[in-house]
Design an enzyme around this catalytic site. Structure first.
Site, short mmCIF file in Angstrom:
data_model
loop_
_atom_site.label_atom_id
_atom_site.label_comp_id
_atom_site.label_asym_id
_atom_site.label_seq_id
_atom_site.Cartn_x
_atom_site.Cartn_y
_atom_site.Cartn_z
N LYS A 149 5.83 27.29 71.40
CA LYS A 149 4.48 26.85 71.08
C LYS A 149 3.85 27.63 69.92
CE LYS A 149 2.10 29.74 74.49
NZ LYS A 149 1.43 30.62 73.53
N THR A 150 4.16 28.92 69.82
CA THR A 150 3.59 29.72 68.72
C THR A 150 4.07 29.18 67.38
OG1 THR A 150 3.55 31.67 70.14
CG2 THR A 150 3.32 32.03 67.78
N GLN A 168 1.44 27.70 84.01
CA GLN A 168 1.26 29.13 83.75
C GLN A 168 -0.20 29.55 83.89
OE1 GLN A 168 3.95 31.02 80.69
NE2 GLN A 168 4.22 28.89 80.03
N ASP A 201 -5.08 28.58 71.82
CA ASP A 201 -3.81 28.88 72.50
C ASP A 201 -4.10 29.27 73.94
OD1 ASP A 201 -1.14 29.31 72.88
OD2 ASP A 201 -1.07 31.24 71.86
N GLU A 202 -3.12 29.09 74.81
CA GLU A 202 -3.24 29.44 76.24
C GLU A 202 -4.50 28.80 76.84
OE1 GLU A 202 -0.76 30.67 77.50
OE2 GLU A 202 0.19 32.19 76.26
N ARG A 232 10.36 34.72 82.22
CA ARG A 232 10.39 35.82 81.25
C ARG A 232 11.84 36.18 80.90
NH1 ARG A 232 6.61 34.48 79.22
NH2 ARG A 232 6.76 32.80 80.73
#
Length: 618
Positions: A32-33, A239, A208-209, A568
């Site tokens: 996504k970044t 998340q 973002d997020e 992770r």
């Protein structure tokens, strides 16, 4: 289009959709970044001014990574840093004499403690009162509104203390961390001309997020979106793990209702983990009903199944983790390739003990660098000299031998003229030093100013005399000076920007990539990070999923937290639980976490060195 090479079809779709509202539901490790960065560059390629683009992240670490990818021009910021920018640009409209100083957690607790005492509610825990106020601010509720609706005696006491706390901050020309958002929203809501100017300044808004936004953050984002509705929200319902601090999953679930005609793009291809890890994560999260359908997939290798170890007790679990880490290092892994994740901070102690015994270097992520006493003391000298903050002045007084609580009270309450003798002399020396620091601040680069403070304040001398922790604390101050050198080339703005960065730093900003150490952290702190080898410990009922007294309906968020922990891992994930564990001095028999049962088809039992296979999931 060469610049889109390397992006999958869904990523390309998100990058090219630059007009109107866009919701990108990006699974863990789905790039996504990169998508946000490429989208911003696409907007610039189509002729938009870089300065017309705003990107909001949740951590300074994420903001730094974003800036490195897109280059100069766009305004990349955390929510709190953006709030501070708006406050600084409109100080007079908000009624401040100058840019307000920012109270950190300790300053806020001290002020709330004084407020509770002043209203006769000193029996109340300041942390509780501050937590209630913070939660209300996050929901867009102010002190006066909370006071008007308070029914319970406890809430009425908190409301009175909160109002007094706010008055004290205003008197000190200060704000706390929550106020950075509250005041920014207040500014945009009460001053249409400022809101319009911001919307014209930033025609393209990226968040973002988005799943982690609370009510006040979502409101701030909405106020910045102009009539063209050029907002791109990126997030993952799976998340959403910050409900306990006010994050509202409804913000991302209702995005399409709020922004009619919004385009939705689903990013499901994972670039981080093996198929084995993703299969376990997918099966786990499928047990949550309140989520859009999404299934992560990858072209990565199959990988080994997720490993699980049934430990006899907490010490046995710690021995297993360290033994396995040593084995991985022997096979060529670096210590920094390994991370140990846990649900509660107390769990790190046993792992630390065994890592120390084994001589394996490690770093505990959790105590913020800027929260360390010696670091705060030095920064308080600078802020007290430049901003006159009462909280910082109080901290400075605490560092000076011979100045006790009574003297401190007199100074902070305006009775300094009543001081005499040696006490007066010490206070005058303190004032002289603060004046010298203020004068030198205009002449010296930030790093040189900090070196002056460390020496002239007596902090360096005192730490050199401390034979126990003094050496480590001096190393922390050396690191502080090193950090300040990054701002030495910014001229007159350097010191201000350094102090702001210190005030706005987050836990993840402590993760120093260059340090080759095993990382120990809570799952919450691991959000946004990735490691080749991940150990998730303490998978027991009541611990993970965690049971909070008086709270219900947290199971879905706990499962999302486990999903974050699993994803992770890049190459291998190791899970462990103990059949007996000592918590708060009491040793109890434990039951394996329900999450192990939910992914049991993807588990492979780890063979202990001294025991047979001992895994019980029924």
């Amino acid at each position: 289009m060469k610049h889109l090479q390397g992006l999958n079809p869904e990523q390309q779709e998100a990058v090219l959709a630059i007009d109107g509202p866009l919701l990108v539901l990006a699974g863990a490790g789905a790039g996504k970044t990169r998508v946000i960065a490429e989208r911003i560059q696409e907007i610039i390629r189509r002729g938009a001014e870089p300065a017309s683009i705003l990107a909001i992240t949740f951590t300074n670490k994420a903001a730094g990574e974003m800036r490195s990818r897109i280059g100069p021009g766009p305004f990349v910021s955390t929510f709190h840093s953006l709030g501070l920018t708006l406050i600084k640009e409109n100080v007079k409209l908000l009624g401040y004499k100058r840019t307000p100083s920012i109270y950190d957690r300790a300053d806020s607790l001290s002020e709330m403690k004084r407020a509770l005492k002043a209203v006769g509610a000193e029996d109340l825990e300041p942390r509780l009162a501050l937590a209630v106020a913070s939660r209300q601010k996050g929901e867009g509720v102010g002190a006066a509104e909370f006071a008007a609706s308070a029914v319970l005696p406890r809430d009425r006491d908190i409301a009175k203390a909160w109002l007094r706390y706010e008055a004290a901050l205003r008197e000190d020309n200060a704000v706390d961390f929550d106020d950075l958002l509250v005041k920014a929203v207040e500014l945009l809501e009460q001053h249409p001309e400022v809101r319009t100017a911001c919307q014209q300044r930033w025609r393209y808004v990226h968040i973002d997020e988005y799943q982690d936004t609370n009510a006040i953050q979502a409101t701030l984002a909405d106020l910045l979106v102009g009539p063209e509705k050029n907002i791109c929200a990126v997030g993952d319902v799976d998340q959403t793990i910050y409900g306990w601090r006010g994050a509202q999953i409804e913000n991302i679930l209702s995005f399409e209702r709020k922004y009619t005609g919004a385009k939705v793009v689903l990013l499901e291809q994972n670039y981080r983990s093996t198929k084995a890890i993703l299969s376990a994560a997918n099966e786990l999260i499928a047990n949550n009903p309140n989520r859009p359908e999404k299934n992560l997939h990858t072209k990565n290798a199959d990988g080994q199944p997720v490993a699980v170890y049934a430990a006899g007790d907490g010490a046995d679990e710690a021995r297993f983790v360290v033994r396995k880490i040593q084995s991985l290092i022997t096979d060529g892994a670096r210590p920094a390739d390994c991370a140990v994740l846990y649900r509660a901070n107390f769990q790190s102690r046993a792992i630390e003990e065994k890592l120390l015994d084994a001589g394996v270097p490690y770093q505990v992520l959790g105590t913020r660098f800027f929260d360390r006493k010696e670091v705060k003391d030095v920064l308080s000298f600078v802020r007290a000299a430049l901003q006159g903050s009462m909280a910082d002045l109080g901290r400075v007084i605490d560092t000076i031998p011979g100045l006790g609580k009574v003297t401190k009270f007199k100074i902070l309450s305006g009775q300094e003229a009543a001081l005499q003798g040696k006490t007066l002399e010490r206070v005058q020396n303190m004032r002289t030093l603060l004046a010298a620091i203020a004068a030198q601040a205009a002449q010296l680069p930030p790093s040189a100013l900090l070196r002056l403070v460390i020496t002239e304040s007596g902090i360096e001398k005192n730490l050199k005399e401390d034979k126990f922790e003094g050496g480590e604390r001096l190393e922390n101050l050396a690191e502080l000076v090193s950090l300040a050198t990054r701002y030495d080339g910014l001229g007159a703005d350097g010191l201000e920007k350094f102090l702001e960065a210190a005030a706005l730093a987050s836990d993840q900003d402590e993760l120093k990539e260059e340090r080759n150490m095993v990382r120990l952290m809570t799952v919450h702190a691991a959000k946004g990070l990735e490691f080749p080898y991940v150990f998730i410990i303490g998978l027991e009922e009541g611990l993970f999923p965690y049971e909070r007294e008086g709270e219900k309906d947290t199971l879905e968020e706990e499962r999302r937290l486990m999903y974050v922990a699993l994803t992770r891992g890049q190459r291998r994930v190791y899970l462990s639980f103990a059949m007996m564990r000592t918590v708060f001095g009491s040793t109890d028999i434990r039951s394996p976490s329900m999450f192990l049962e939910e992914i049991k088809d993807h588990l492979q039992s780890e063979e202990p060195e001294s025991l047979g296979k001992t895994i019980y999931l029924d």
